[in-house]
Each structure stands twice: as structure tokens, then as C-alpha cells.
Scaffold this motif. Sequence first.
Motif, PDB file in Angstrom:
ATOM      1  N   THR A 248     -20.533 -19.818 -21.885  1.00 38.15           N
ATOM      2  CA  THR A 248     -20.244 -20.783 -22.944  1.00 38.15           C
ATOM      3  C   THR A 248     -19.459 -21.941 -22.333  1.00 38.15           C
ATOM      4  OG1 THR A 248     -18.141 -19.724 -23.510  1.00 38.15           O
ATOM      5  CG2 THR A 248     -20.130 -18.912 -24.639  1.00 38.15           C
ATOM      6  N   PRO A 249     -19.375 -23.076 -23.023  1.00 35.31           N
ATOM      7  CA  PRO A 249     -18.566 -24.189 -22.484  1.00 35.31           C
ATOM      8  C   PRO A 249     -17.132 -23.773 -22.159  1.00 35.31           C
ATOM      9  CG  PRO A 249     -19.932 -24.962 -24.285  1.00 35.31           C
ATOM     10  CD  PRO A 249     -20.105 -23.473 -24.231  1.00 35.31           C
ATOM     11  N   GLU A 250     -16.546 -22.937 -23.007  1.00 37.13           N
ATOM     12  CA  GLU A 250     -15.179 -22.488 -22.750  1.00 37.13           C
ATOM     13  C   GLU A 250     -15.125 -21.663 -21.464  1.00 37.13           C
ATOM     14  OE1 GLU A 250     -11.594 -19.852 -24.860  1.00 37.13           O
ATOM     15  OE2 GLU A 250     -13.635 -19.837 -25.696  1.00 37.13           O
ATOM     16  N   GLN A 251     -16.075 -20.761 -21.291  1.00 37.47           N
ATOM     17  CA  GLN A 251     -16.119 -19.959 -20.067  1.00 37.47           C
ATOM     18  C   GLN A 251     -16.329 -20.842 -18.843  1.00 37.47           C
ATOM     19  OE1 GLN A 251     -19.203 -17.174 -21.636  1.00 37.47           O
ATOM     20  NE2 GLN A 251     -18.011 -15.580 -20.580  1.00 37.47           N
ATOM     21  N   ALA A 252     -17.232 -21.804 -18.968  1.00 39.99           N
ATOM     22  CA  ALA A 252     -17.545 -22.681 -17.839  1.00 39.99           C
ATOM     23  C   ALA A 252     -16.315 -23.455 -17.381  1.00 39.99           C
ATOM     24  CB  ALA A 252     -18.677 -23.622 -18.210  1.00 39.99           C
ATOM     25  N   ALA A 253     -15.502 -23.927 -18.341  1.00 42.01           N
ATOM     26  CA  ALA A 253     -14.303 -24.694 -17.987  1.00 42.01           C
ATOM     27  C   ALA A 253     -13.283 -23.797 -17.280  1.00 42.01           C
ATOM     28  CB  ALA A 253     -13.691 -25.300 -19.247  1.00 42.01           C
ATOM     29  N   LEU A 254     -13.083 -22.585 -17.798  1.00 41.52           N
ATOM     30  CA  LEU A 254     -12.152 -21.655 -17.153  1.00 41.52           C
ATOM     31  C   LEU A 254     -12.648 -21.259 -15.768  1.00 41.52           C
ATOM     32  CD1 LEU A 254     -11.360 -19.322 -20.209  1.00 41.52           C
ATOM     33  CD2 LEU A 254      -9.815 -20.989 -19.161  1.00 41.52           C
TER      34      LEU A 254
ATOM     35  N   LEU B 112     -12.639 -14.345 -11.858  1.00 37.98           N
ATOM     36  CA  LEU B 112     -13.978 -14.868 -12.129  1.00 37.98           C
ATOM     37  C   LEU B 112     -14.809 -13.835 -12.894  1.00 37.98           C
ATOM     38  CD1 LEU B 112     -14.858 -16.625  -8.734  1.00 37.98           C
ATOM     39  CD2 LEU B 112     -14.254 -17.719 -10.895  1.00 37.98           C
ATOM     40  N   LYS B 113     -14.688 -12.576 -12.513  1.00 36.97           N
ATOM     41  CA  LYS B 113     -15.429 -11.519 -13.214  1.00 36.97           C
ATOM     42  C   LYS B 113     -14.938 -11.379 -14.655  1.00 36.97           C
ATOM     43  CE  LYS B 113     -16.419  -7.815 -10.600  1.00 36.97           C
ATOM     44  NZ  LYS B 113     -16.249  -6.705  -9.633  1.00 36.97           N
ATOM     45  N   GLN B 114     -13.632 -11.502 -14.863  1.00 40.09           N
ATOM     46  CA  GLN B 114     -13.082 -11.416 -16.218  1.00 40.09           C
ATOM     47  C   GLN B 114     -13.584 -12.569 -17.086  1.00 40.09           C
ATOM     48  OE1 GLN B 114      -8.904 -11.380 -15.347  1.00 40.09           O
ATOM     49  NE2 GLN B 114      -8.798  -9.140 -15.274  1.00 40.09           N
ATOM     50  N   ILE B 115     -13.621 -13.754 -16.512  1.00 37.92           N
ATOM     51  CA  ILE B 115     -14.103 -14.918 -17.268  1.00 37.92           C
ATOM     52  C   ILE B 115     -15.567 -14.727 -17.639  1.00 37.92           C
ATOM     53  CG2 ILE B 115     -14.617 -17.388 -17.098  1.00 37.92           C
ATOM     54  CD1 ILE B 115     -12.079 -17.603 -15.312  1.00 37.92           C
ATOM     55  N   CYS B 116     -16.361 -14.188 -16.711  1.00 41.87           N
ATOM     56  CA  CYS B 116     -17.767 -13.947 -17.014  1.00 41.87           C
ATOM     57  C   CYS B 116     -17.918 -12.937 -18.150  1.00 41.87           C
ATOM     58  CB  CYS B 116     -18.501 -13.449 -15.771  1.00 41.87           C
ATOM     59  SG  CYS B 116     -18.777 -14.716 -14.507  1.00 41.87           S
TER      60      CYS B 116
ATOM     61  N   GLU C 277     -19.125 -15.046 -30.079  1.00 39.82           N
ATOM     62  CA  GLU C 277     -19.631 -16.395 -29.810  1.00 39.82           C
ATOM     63  C   GLU C 277     -18.867 -17.094 -28.688  1.00 39.82           C
ATOM     64  OE1 GLU C 277     -16.903 -16.490 -33.476  1.00 39.82           O
ATOM     65  OE2 GLU C 277     -18.593 -15.285 -32.728  1.00 39.82           O
ATOM     66  N   ARG C 278     -17.733 -16.553 -28.233  1.00 41.38           N
ATOM     67  CA  ARG C 278     -16.973 -17.163 -27.152  1.00 41.38           C
ATOM     68  C   ARG C 278     -17.513 -16.757 -25.776  1.00 41.38           C
ATOM     69  NH1 ARG C 278     -10.866 -15.954 -27.387  1.00 41.38           N
ATOM     70  NH2 ARG C 278     -10.828 -17.700 -25.898  1.00 41.38           N
ATOM     71  N   SER C 279     -18.404 -15.760 -25.737  1.00 45.72           N
ATOM     72  CA  SER C 279     -18.874 -15.230 -24.453  1.00 45.72           C
ATOM     73  C   SER C 279     -20.390 -15.104 -24.446  1.00 45.72           C
ATOM     74  CB  SER C 279     -18.246 -13.851 -24.194  1.00 45.72           C
ATOM     75  OG  SER C 279     -18.914 -13.171 -23.156  1.00 45.72           O
ATOM     76  N   GLY C 280     -21.013 -15.728 -23.462  1.00 44.85           N
ATOM     77  CA  GLY C 280     -22.451 -15.580 -23.315  1.00 44.85           C
ATOM     78  C   GLY C 280     -22.843 -14.140 -23.018  1.00 44.85           C
ATOM     79  N   LYS C 281     -21.992 -13.401 -22.297  1.00 46.36           N
ATOM     80  CA  LYS C 281     -22.301 -12.016 -21.963  1.00 46.36           C
ATOM     81  C   LYS C 281     -22.210 -11.131 -23.200  1.00 46.36           C
ATOM     82  CE  LYS C 281     -21.305 -10.449 -17.864  1.00 46.36           C
ATOM     83  NZ  LYS C 281     -20.655  -9.891 -16.643  1.00 46.36           N
ATOM     84  N   PHE C 282     -21.208 -11.358 -24.062  1.00 45.33           N
ATOM     85  CA  PHE C 282     -21.098 -10.572 -25.287  1.00 45.33           C
ATOM     86  C   PHE C 282     -22.295 -10.824 -26.210  1.00 45.33           C
ATOM     87  CE2 PHE C 282     -16.910  -8.416 -26.313  1.00 45.33           C
ATOM     88  CZ  PHE C 282     -16.601  -8.158 -24.993  1.00 45.33           C
TER      89      PHE C 282
END
Length: 623
Positions: A390-396, A427-431, A446-451
Motif C-alpha cells: 500500500t502507499p503507506e507501506q511503500a513510504a515506510l 523490512l519484513k515487518q513492513i511487508c 486495507e493498510r496492508s497489501g499482504k493482509f
Amino acid sequence: MENPPPKLQVKVTADASGSEKTVHSSGLSVRSLLKFSVSATLGGKDLTPEELGELLSNGDGLIRFKGEWVRVDARKVRDLMDRWTQAARMMSSLGIPLVQGLRMLVNGPSGQLVQIPEPDEDCVMEPGQNLRQTLDILAGKVPVSIPELPSRLDALMRPYQKEGFSFLYRITEQGFGACLADDMGLGKTLQAIAWLDTLRRKGRLEGLPALIVAPASLLSNWKEEAQRFAPELILRIMHPSSPDPWQPEKNLRRKDCHAVITTYGMAARTSALADLHFPAIILDEAQAIKNAGSARSRAIRSLHGERRIALSGTPVENNLNELWSLMEFLNPGLLGSRKSFESFTRSLERGYAPLRRLVRPFILRRMKTDPALVPDLPDKTEIPAYCSLTPEQAALYQTQIDMLHAVLDEPDPAARLMLILPILARLKQICNHPAQFQGTDDYAPERSGKFRRLQELCVSIAARQEKTILFTQFRSIIPHLHDLLSGVFGRSGLTLHGGTPIPERQNIVTAFQKESGPPFCILSLKAAGTGLTLTQASHVIHVDRWWNPAVENQATDRAYRIGQHRNVLVHRLICRGTIEDRIDAMLKDKRRMADDLFSGGPEQWLMNMSAEELNNLFFGSPC
């Protein structure tokens, strides 16, 4: 092309009298002492002292002898004959340990007496009659009497399992230790129980009980399988979780106990065990002692057992030092000292043939991929489940990548590794989910593409009323994954991690294995990646990657093992354009690297990468 002329060689024959009395069987055992006799050979034929004298008196090079040309290095042969004769004379009253003689026979790690020359093209070593018979027994070339199995076990066990039982009995009755290295799910526990029950029936467990050391999650599993397959074999647990734990100070020779099972931690901490001499010791998931220098590994190797076996689907996960640790438990001294073994393995430029010859008799390895072994095992299909940040994940994610630029300039590989590993974990946690990295409880899908991808995947699994098990290396995320999947499946699932009490672990497995049981089970990879049987699942989902193929395959084999009648789908969640994507590509495309390098986990392969390779890994496009 004509064969070259035969060469005069020194022949050293290693043997023992075979008259030693052992508790195992007639003939030699691991405790036998070898002595040497020295002679000369030409083209495979032994020479008399007179023939040898005639050859040595005629100089060097090509010499005519009995109508044919032969090659002679008289100076070298005289020197070898003198040195070996002197060594044999010095050892005439003592001898050398059999395991040291075995190393010499295959040019293995030396660490031998300084007086003994190293074998080379001018000096060959051969086993004598008694030693040859023992070696043939170890190799299975000579039929030996194997006790018949009880009718219950005989009808239950598959042919390859009976072969495994015979292997354990054959090797241990010679006084050697044996490693049953069957692939996960082929029934190593059953084969070991058959072996233990045979010792019981032959009266070998009437004094002290046998000792079984296993991961905590397998204590109940062993007890239940012993009751199921060999009900007359009484097994007790040595652990505080047991309502009636076996105590070495009080229960040494109880008639209602044939075997005691405990954890690696308890075995290492219970000093009283080191003073006992058990009739048999079994290490289950024996890779637990792979770190040869750890206090736990040293404590386990110091236990005294008349017979020793190890069970491990992955006897070598990371490097050959793990093999040394395993063999040092099974057959102390076989691979020499740790230092000499490391030096020996570094010298194996042409491959590991000498090492394989040395350990092959003591390791039995079978794979599930052999259709002749388990013809009825269903298919296993691996399917990558790609997802986007997600955009939030990408920024982190980008903030952590920016931190790496300075880190990669560190010239010292060890220091650089210590700086990279925490960033790699973040990095793994952010993913996985931003909340995991931030340490908050807002795990909105909705905050995580993986979820979101996991949600979609499990909607499909739930619609087909199938079951799944999920693995993660992060215990902290398990409750949030459970909340997500409970909503998808419409009911609660199960969770198992390092904090799960031991008595509850078997209850969790039992509940999941019921057809009407919970639809999913979430497990931490470290606590539940081995030993458990969860064949009700037809899906295995790796939420995040351990990046060690052996460890991940072990986890997958909780579902893909004997008793599984459905095709198994393995889903690995991979975030596109991230470190997960790049390493997955490398694992797929470079199988040799995966076997030789990546099996050591991130610590090993990151240490061996140059700064340029690390730049390509973190900043370049996926492989």
C-alpha cells in the motif's frame, strides 16, 4: 591405450582379533582396537619377503620382474616399510580406536598418531578379515539376523519402514550410532518405536530405561504413538508439565518404565543424566544439536548411551560442521576433532567423496519424492501469492531502504551484517503490516497489501470448505492474523507458538485433525515447524519468509506427509518489488546457490555477499 605397468606398493592391513566381548553382537564393535600388519603388493598380489628384497635391490624406475615390466620407487617403499613397521611395533600392545582406523581407510580427517604416515599412491590401506566383515555388515552386504516384528507392527509398517528398522538394529548392534534421515512425514518415529520395542522384547530395557530427547511440542506425540503402535512399551515423560514426571534421582529402575522422553532444554539442564549410562538414547529432530559449540549441544553429546540413534529430516541444514556435531554424538571420534574436521573439509577440492564414504554406513536417507517409496502420497504444488505494498507501506519501506545506503559502505563484513539484520527484519515487518513495524494494534486489512491478499486467498479456501495452516516467524502478529481469518471463515481457528503450554499443543493438533475441527491453524515457524502432523490441511500458507528452504520445507511437511490424502497447495505471500520478491527470484533461479549458500539463512548469505551484490539485492530490479 595399454595399461601402465603395475607399481610396487606398501600394503597396510588394519584388523582386530574379533575376540572382544561386546554387549551387542559377536565380532568387532566401535570400541575395538585395531592393529596393523605391513607387507608389499604388486598389481594386487602380495609379495613374499624374498620377492620384495629382489625388487628393492634392482634400483628405481622400470624393472623387469618375472617376465614383465614393473614400476619401483625403492627409496620411497623402504621408507614407508620402515615407518609403518615401526608404527605397527609401537602399537602392538595398544592399537588405535576403530573409528580412527576407519578415517584412515577413506583418507578422512587425520588427527592420527604422528608416527603413522598418511596413505598415498605408494601406500594402500586395506581392512583385514574381521574388519571387512564388520564393514560389510554396516553396509548391508552381509545378511544379519534381524528380530521379527510383532504381528501388529509387521502389518502396519510399510516396506521402507521395515528397512529403516532393520538399519537401526543392524548398525546399533555393532555398537555404532545410526542416523535415520528420512524425509519429513515418512514415519521416523514409528521406525524408532519398533526399534525400542525390539530392545524391550530382548530384555535390553530391564535396568535403566532408554532416553528420548525431543522438542517440547513432540512429548505428547511420542507418548501417544508409543501407546498406539507398541502398547507394551511404557514411556514416561520427564518434564514439569507432566502430572507424574519421571525423576532420575528416584525412578532409575522402575519396572513400569521402558523409555523416558524429555526436552533438549531439560536434558541439558539435568546434571543427573550425565552420570547415568542408558541402554539407548534417541535424539528426535536431532538438528537441535547442530551448533557444536553451544552449551546444549555439548551437554547432549556428553550423555552416555550404549546405543545411539538420531532422527532428522535435515541432518545438515547450514554447513558441514553440523554433520560433525551429529556424528560426534553418534560415533565419537569418527570425524576427528572439530578443528581437524574443518581443515579436512576445506581441503576437499574435488568433492566430498571421502566424507560420504566415511559417514554413508551410518546415515539412511530416503525422500518422499521417490514414488516407489510412497506411491500413494498426493501431489504438492507451490503457488506464489503476489501482493503489492500500500502507499503507506511503500513510504515506510523506502525510509528503511534509505538507511541501507550508509550501512553498505561498512568494509567489515561482520560489522555490516550486524547493521543489516535489524533493517532486514524491519523490512519484513513492513511487508507484513505497517502496524507490526510501528508496534500498534491497528491491523486494518486495507493498510496492508499482504493482509488483503491473504484475505482473498482464504475466502476461496473457505468457500471450498477446505482447511489451511499458516506459518509466520513473528509471534506478535499471530493474534491479528487470527482475527482476520476468523472473520473470513466465520469461526475461530487455532494458534500455536513458543508460549503455548506443552500439554495444550497435542490438544491443538487433535482438535485440528478432526474433520469437523477448526478451519485454520496459525503457527510460529520456530515452535511448530517440525514434528507435528496436520494432514487435515490441504493448504499451507507462508505469511512471511524464513528464506531457508530446508526450514520452510520442514514446515510445509506438517501437512504433506503420510496420512495426507488430498493434494497440497503451498502459498508463499510475496510483496512485489521488495526484498521478498528479489530473494524469491534468486531462490527459484539459482537452485545450486539455494543448496550451497542460502540454506544457511540470511546470516550466512549476507555475510558472503560483496557490497556490490548487496546493492543489487536491495536497490536493483528483481532477478
